[in-house]
Design a protein around this motif. Structure first.
Motif, mmCIF file in Angstrom:
data_model
loop_
_atom_site.group_PDB
_atom_site.id
_atom_site.type_symbol
_atom_site.label_atom_id
_atom_site.label_comp_id
_atom_site.label_asym_id
_atom_site.label_seq_id
_atom_site.Cartn_x
_atom_site.Cartn_y
_atom_site.Cartn_z
ATOM 1 N N THR A 42 0.819 -1.213 0.000
ATOM 2 C CA THR A 42 0.000 0.000 0.000
ATOM 3 C C THR A 42 0.857 1.269 0.000
ATOM 4 O O THR A 42 0.414 2.309 -0.464
ATOM 5 C CB THR A 42 -0.948 0.034 1.207
ATOM 6 O OG1 THR A 42 -0.183 -0.094 2.403
ATOM 7 C CG2 THR A 42 -1.955 -1.089 1.133
ATOM 8 N N SER A 43 2.096 1.177 0.485
ATOM 9 C CA SER A 43 2.952 2.362 0.520
ATOM 10 C C SER A 43 3.384 2.816 -0.873
ATOM 11 O O SER A 43 3.793 3.954 -1.054
ATOM 12 C CB SER A 43 4.187 2.107 1.387
ATOM 13 O OG SER A 43 4.992 1.102 0.804
ATOM 14 N N VAL A 44 3.315 1.947 -1.863
ATOM 15 C CA VAL A 44 3.703 2.333 -3.224
ATOM 16 C C VAL A 44 2.508 2.485 -4.160
ATOM 17 O O VAL A 44 2.674 2.768 -5.340
ATOM 18 C CB VAL A 44 4.724 1.340 -3.842
ATOM 19 C CG1 VAL A 44 6.017 1.365 -3.087
ATOM 20 C CG2 VAL A 44 4.155 -0.065 -3.904
ATOM 21 N N ASN A 45 1.295 2.306 -3.648
ATOM 22 C CA ASN A 45 0.101 2.496 -4.479
ATOM 23 C C ASN A 45 -0.244 3.977 -4.550
ATOM 24 O O ASN A 45 -0.328 4.655 -3.532
ATOM 25 C CB ASN A 45 -1.083 1.719 -3.909
ATOM 26 C CG ASN A 45 -0.913 0.233 -4.100
ATOM 27 O OD1 ASN A 45 -0.213 -0.204 -4.992
ATOM 28 N ND2 ASN A 45 -1.549 -0.547 -3.251
#
Length: 84
Positions: A42-45
């Motif tokens: 989720t940190s790179v979405n």
């Protein structure tokens, strides 16, 4: 109070001089099936409606077709969805 701040500043400057930062990292692509996989965490979405994408490149050649030479491209189809 001022002398302790000055001391901390001098220690910081001394540290930087004695331990230089070697920020000379890069990715070198040969132009054949190159990519960087960042995963699905989720940190790179990317989400929301406002964000920036940036790429620093040093191009040594360009492809003839526009779709072959994208630096950043947004895909929206059944097999690929997102930015590349």
């Amino acid at each position: 109070m001022k002398s302790s701040r000055l001391g901390i500043l001098l220690i910081g400057v001394f540290y930087m001089l004695m331990n230089p930062i070697n920020a000379q990292n890069a990715l070198d692509f040969d132009g054949s099936d190159d990519k960087v996989m960042c995963g699905n965490d989720t940190s790179v979405n990317l989400s929301g409606t406002k964000f920036s994408l940036e790429a620093w490149i040093y191009a040594t050649a360009w492809k003839t077709n526009a779709y072959e030479g994208n630096v950043i491209c947004k895909e929206e189809n059944t097999t690929n969805n997102g930015y590349m």
